[in-house]
Design a protein around this motif. Structure first.
Motif, short mmCIF file in Angstrom:
data_model
loop_
_atom_site.label_atom_id
_atom_site.label_comp_id
_atom_site.label_asym_id
_atom_site.label_seq_id
_atom_site.Cartn_x
_atom_site.Cartn_y
_atom_site.Cartn_z
N ASP A 172 -6.76 -46.54 -57.97
CA ASP A 172 -5.62 -47.25 -58.55
C ASP A 172 -4.33 -46.69 -57.94
O ASP A 172 -4.17 -45.47 -57.84
CB ASP A 172 -5.58 -47.10 -60.07
N LEU A 173 -3.44 -47.59 -57.54
CA LEU A 173 -2.21 -47.21 -56.86
C LEU A 173 -1.02 -47.86 -57.56
O LEU A 173 -1.14 -48.98 -58.07
CB LEU A 173 -2.24 -47.68 -55.40
N THR A 174 0.11 -47.19 -57.55
CA THR A 174 1.35 -47.73 -58.11
C THR A 174 2.48 -47.52 -57.12
O THR A 174 2.68 -46.41 -56.63
CB THR A 174 1.70 -47.05 -59.44
N ILE A 175 3.19 -48.60 -56.84
CA ILE A 175 4.41 -48.51 -56.03
C ILE A 175 5.57 -48.64 -57.00
O ILE A 175 5.75 -49.68 -57.64
CB ILE A 175 4.47 -49.61 -54.95
N ALA A 176 6.33 -47.57 -57.14
CA ALA A 176 7.44 -47.54 -58.10
C ALA A 176 8.56 -48.48 -57.65
O ALA A 176 8.72 -48.77 -56.46
CB ALA A 176 7.98 -46.12 -58.23
N ALA A 177 9.33 -48.96 -58.61
CA ALA A 177 10.49 -49.79 -58.30
C ALA A 177 11.40 -49.04 -57.33
O ALA A 177 11.68 -47.85 -57.52
CB ALA A 177 11.25 -50.14 -59.57
N GLY A 178 11.80 -49.71 -56.27
CA GLY A 178 12.68 -49.10 -55.27
C GLY A 178 11.96 -48.31 -54.19
O GLY A 178 12.57 -47.90 -53.22
N ALA A 179 10.67 -48.10 -54.34
CA ALA A 179 9.90 -47.31 -53.36
C ALA A 179 9.12 -48.23 -52.42
O ALA A 179 8.79 -49.36 -52.78
CB ALA A 179 8.93 -46.38 -54.08
N LYS A 180 8.85 -47.73 -51.24
CA LYS A 180 8.05 -48.48 -50.28
C LYS A 180 6.63 -47.95 -50.16
O LYS A 180 5.80 -48.55 -49.48
CB LYS A 180 8.71 -48.48 -48.90
N ALA A 181 6.33 -46.82 -50.79
CA ALA A 181 4.99 -46.22 -50.73
C ALA A 181 4.49 -45.90 -52.12
O ALA A 181 5.27 -45.58 -53.03
CB ALA A 181 5.02 -44.96 -49.87
N SER A 182 3.19 -45.97 -52.28
CA SER A 182 2.55 -45.66 -53.57
C SER A 182 2.23 -44.17 -53.66
O SER A 182 2.43 -43.41 -52.71
CB SER A 182 1.24 -46.45 -53.70
N ASN A 183 1.66 -43.81 -54.78
CA ASN A 183 1.04 -42.50 -54.92
C ASN A 183 -0.12 -42.42 -53.92
O ASN A 183 -0.58 -43.44 -53.42
CB ASN A 183 0.51 -42.32 -56.35
N VAL A 184 -0.56 -41.21 -53.62
CA VAL A 184 -1.71 -41.00 -52.73
C VAL A 184 -2.89 -40.60 -53.59
O VAL A 184 -2.78 -39.67 -54.40
CB VAL A 184 -1.40 -39.91 -51.69
N VAL A 185 -4.01 -41.29 -53.43
CA VAL A 185 -5.24 -40.95 -54.15
C VAL A 185 -6.15 -40.19 -53.19
O VAL A 185 -6.52 -40.71 -52.13
CB VAL A 185 -5.95 -42.21 -54.69
N SER A 186 -6.49 -38.97 -53.55
CA SER A 186 -7.35 -38.14 -52.72
C SER A 186 -8.80 -38.65 -52.76
O SER A 186 -9.28 -39.10 -53.80
CB SER A 186 -7.31 -36.69 -53.21
N GLY A 187 -9.47 -38.54 -51.63
CA GLY A 187 -10.89 -38.89 -51.57
C GLY A 187 -11.78 -37.73 -51.95
O GLY A 187 -13.00 -37.88 -52.06
N PHE A 188 -11.17 -36.54 -52.19
CA PHE A 188 -11.96 -35.37 -52.55
C PHE A 188 -12.73 -35.63 -53.83
O PHE A 188 -12.17 -36.07 -54.83
CB PHE A 188 -11.05 -34.15 -52.73
N GLY A 189 -14.04 -35.41 -53.80
CA GLY A 189 -14.87 -35.61 -54.98
C GLY A 189 -15.40 -37.03 -55.12
O GLY A 189 -16.23 -37.30 -55.97
N LYS A 190 -14.91 -37.97 -54.29
CA LYS A 190 -15.42 -39.34 -54.34
C LYS A 190 -16.63 -39.46 -53.41
O LYS A 190 -16.70 -38.79 -52.39
CB LYS A 190 -14.35 -40.34 -53.89
N GLU A 191 -17.55 -40.31 -53.79
CA GLU A 191 -18.70 -40.58 -52.93
C GLU A 191 -18.21 -41.21 -51.63
O GLU A 191 -17.22 -41.95 -51.63
CB GLU A 191 -19.67 -41.54 -53.63
N PRO A 192 -18.89 -40.96 -50.51
CA PRO A 192 -18.52 -41.63 -49.26
C PRO A 192 -18.68 -43.15 -49.39
O PRO A 192 -19.48 -43.62 -50.21
CB PRO A 192 -19.52 -41.08 -48.24
N LEU A 193 -17.94 -43.88 -48.58
CA LEU A 193 -18.13 -45.33 -48.53
C LEU A 193 -19.52 -45.57 -47.94
O LEU A 193 -19.84 -45.03 -46.89
CB LEU A 193 -17.07 -45.97 -47.64
N PRO A 194 -20.34 -46.40 -48.59
CA PRO A 194 -21.68 -46.62 -48.06
C PRO A 194 -21.69 -47.65 -46.93
O PRO A 194 -20.82 -48.54 -46.88
CB PRO A 194 -22.45 -47.16 -49.27
N GLU A 195 -22.64 -47.53 -46.04
CA GLU A 195 -22.81 -48.54 -45.00
C GLU A 195 -22.99 -49.90 -45.67
O GLU A 195 -23.70 -50.01 -46.68
CB GLU A 195 -24.05 -48.21 -44.16
N ASP A 196 -22.32 -50.91 -45.14
CA ASP A 196 -22.34 -52.29 -45.67
C ASP A 196 -21.62 -52.42 -47.01
O ASP A 196 -21.71 -53.46 -47.66
CB ASP A 196 -23.75 -52.86 -45.77
#
Length: 116
Positions: free
Chosen positions: A64-88
């Motif tokens: 989940d990402l949020t771009i604050a009012a007036g900002a051009k970039a969202s928060n950064v969500v770390s992939g640490f602890g997330k399962e790898p993206l699976p093939e397909d």
């Protein structure tokens, strides 16, 4: 043991943002990959109210990402602890909310990047 090999996946939407179940056709992962982080950027920032986004993997919430009012970039969500993206695996993204108050602007030209 998994090795990091770099690269990125990007989901893009050109135009003014609006609530949408899917901003782009699904992106299919070609091989299992670990994600370093996830972030969104816009060409023109939202005004008055934030934009909230959700990246989905196989139709399940991934980040989940949020771009604050007036900002051009969202928060950064770390992939640490997330399962790898699976093939397909299928990556999609949704716009969950945009500003609707008087004087608000939802932003435009969205790119969501998953760095590997």
């Amino acid at each position: 043991l998994r090795t990091m090999s770099g690269g990125q996946y990007s989901l893009q939407f050109e135009g003014e943002l609006a609530v949408s179940a899917s901003i782009a056709p699904p992106l299919v992962v070609e091989a299992s990959r670990a994600v370093r982080d996830v972030q969104a950027r816009v060409g023109l920032a939202p005004l008055v109210e934030p934009v909230t986004l959700r990246v989905l993997l196989n139709d399940l919430p991934y980040a989940d990402l949020t771009i604050a009012a007036g900002a051009k970039a969202s928060n950064v969500v770390s992939g640490f602890g997330k399962e790898p993206l699976p093939e397909d695996g299928r990556l999609t993204a949704s716009v969950l909310s945009v500003g609707t108050a008087g004087g608000s602007y939802p932003g435009r030209d969205l790119t969501i990047t998953l760095r590997l």
